[in-house]
Design a protein around this motif. Sequence first.
Motif, short mmCIF file in Angstrom:
data_model
loop_
_atom_site.label_atom_id
_atom_site.label_comp_id
_atom_site.label_asym_id
_atom_site.label_seq_id
_atom_site.Cartn_x
_atom_site.Cartn_y
_atom_site.Cartn_z
N THR A 6 0.85 -1.19 0.00
CA THR A 6 0.00 0.00 0.00
C THR A 6 0.89 1.23 0.00
OG1 THR A 6 -1.69 -1.21 1.21
CG2 THR A 6 -1.87 1.19 1.21
N LEU A 7 0.61 2.15 -0.92
CA LEU A 7 1.47 3.31 -1.10
C LEU A 7 1.30 4.38 -0.04
CD1 LEU A 7 1.45 3.70 -4.95
CD2 LEU A 7 3.29 2.88 -3.50
N GLY A 8 0.13 4.57 0.50
CA GLY A 8 -0.03 5.59 1.51
C GLY A 8 -1.43 6.14 1.53
N PHE A 43 -6.44 1.23 -7.26
CA PHE A 43 -5.52 1.12 -8.38
C PHE A 43 -4.38 0.19 -8.00
CE2 PHE A 43 -1.73 2.38 -10.81
CZ PHE A 43 -2.21 2.18 -12.09
N LEU A 44 -4.02 -0.70 -8.92
CA LEU A 44 -2.90 -1.63 -8.72
C LEU A 44 -1.86 -1.38 -9.79
CD1 LEU A 44 -4.93 -4.95 -8.31
CD2 LEU A 44 -4.17 -3.40 -6.50
N LEU A 45 -0.61 -1.25 -9.38
CA LEU A 45 0.51 -1.15 -10.32
C LEU A 45 1.25 -2.47 -10.22
CD1 LEU A 45 1.95 0.82 -12.24
CD2 LEU A 45 3.48 1.38 -10.34
N ILE A 46 1.11 -3.28 -11.26
CA ILE A 46 1.67 -4.64 -11.28
C ILE A 46 3.09 -4.58 -11.83
CG2 ILE A 46 1.34 -7.01 -12.08
CD1 ILE A 46 -1.07 -6.02 -10.50
N MET A 47 4.04 -4.97 -11.01
CA MET A 47 5.43 -5.00 -11.44
C MET A 47 5.74 -6.37 -12.05
SD MET A 47 6.11 -1.96 -10.45
CE MET A 47 7.87 -1.69 -10.47
N SER A 48 6.75 -6.44 -12.89
CA SER A 48 7.19 -7.72 -13.43
C SER A 48 7.86 -8.53 -12.33
CB SER A 48 8.18 -7.49 -14.57
OG SER A 48 7.56 -6.79 -15.62
N PRO A 49 7.72 -9.85 -12.37
CA PRO A 49 8.38 -10.68 -11.35
C PRO A 49 9.90 -10.51 -11.39
CG PRO A 49 6.75 -11.95 -12.56
CD PRO A 49 6.91 -10.65 -13.28
N VAL A 50 10.52 -10.57 -10.22
CA VAL A 50 11.98 -10.48 -10.11
C VAL A 50 12.48 -11.61 -9.21
CG1 VAL A 50 12.11 -7.99 -10.47
CG2 VAL A 50 11.85 -8.88 -8.17
N ARG A 51 13.76 -11.94 -9.34
CA ARG A 51 14.41 -12.96 -8.50
C ARG A 51 13.52 -14.17 -8.26
NH1 ARG A 51 17.96 -9.69 -4.11
NH2 ARG A 51 19.07 -8.47 -5.64
N TYR A 58 1.92 -2.66 -6.21
CA TYR A 58 1.71 -1.42 -5.45
C TYR A 58 0.26 -1.01 -5.60
CZ TYR A 58 6.75 -1.13 -5.12
OH TYR A 58 8.07 -1.40 -4.84
N THR A 59 -0.33 -0.52 -4.51
CA THR A 59 -1.75 -0.22 -4.55
C THR A 59 -2.10 1.11 -3.88
OG1 THR A 59 -3.95 -1.03 -3.93
CG2 THR A 59 -2.14 -1.63 -2.49
N ILE A 60 -3.04 1.78 -4.48
CA ILE A 60 -3.76 2.87 -3.83
C ILE A 60 -5.09 2.23 -3.47
CG2 ILE A 60 -4.84 5.13 -4.06
CD1 ILE A 60 -2.65 5.87 -6.04
N HIS A 61 -5.22 1.87 -2.21
CA HIS A 61 -6.33 1.06 -1.75
C HIS A 61 -7.58 1.90 -1.49
CE1 HIS A 61 -8.30 -2.28 0.29
NE2 HIS A 61 -8.66 -1.41 1.24
#
Length: 123
Positions: A6-8, A43-51, A58-61
């Motif tokens: 959650t971003l804030g 809003f959801l910001l979907i990042m690409s998978p890493v490691r 990331y979300t603005i809930h």
Amino acid sequence: MQKFITLGEGHGDLFELEALIGHNGARIDKGIFLHTADGPSTFLLIMSPVRGNFQAIYTIHHGIAYKEGEGRKYTLIHEWCRAADLPVVEFSTRNPEDFYEREQFYQYITGVLRLNNLIPPMT
């Protein structure tokens, strides 16, 4: 493994989201708006998978006023995604207030996103 971050609250969430989109464009997979029938959108910001299989979401809930394509936060986020050439998906979901805890809502959304092939399946 997907992890919701959650971003804030207030305007801090917008500043963080703008910075993420502006500086991590190559890592971002897509943006997703989750609309409800009678309340703010998420809003959801979907990042690409890493490691391996870690994937940050990331979300603005439940913090974006939305009514038939209108709303200042909604418009700003769309503009930032368009400028970064990021795909945006929108659909309706259950209201987060239907769930006892926020984590239960995130589990529900994880299932919805997997069923719609918007995030990878559990490995």
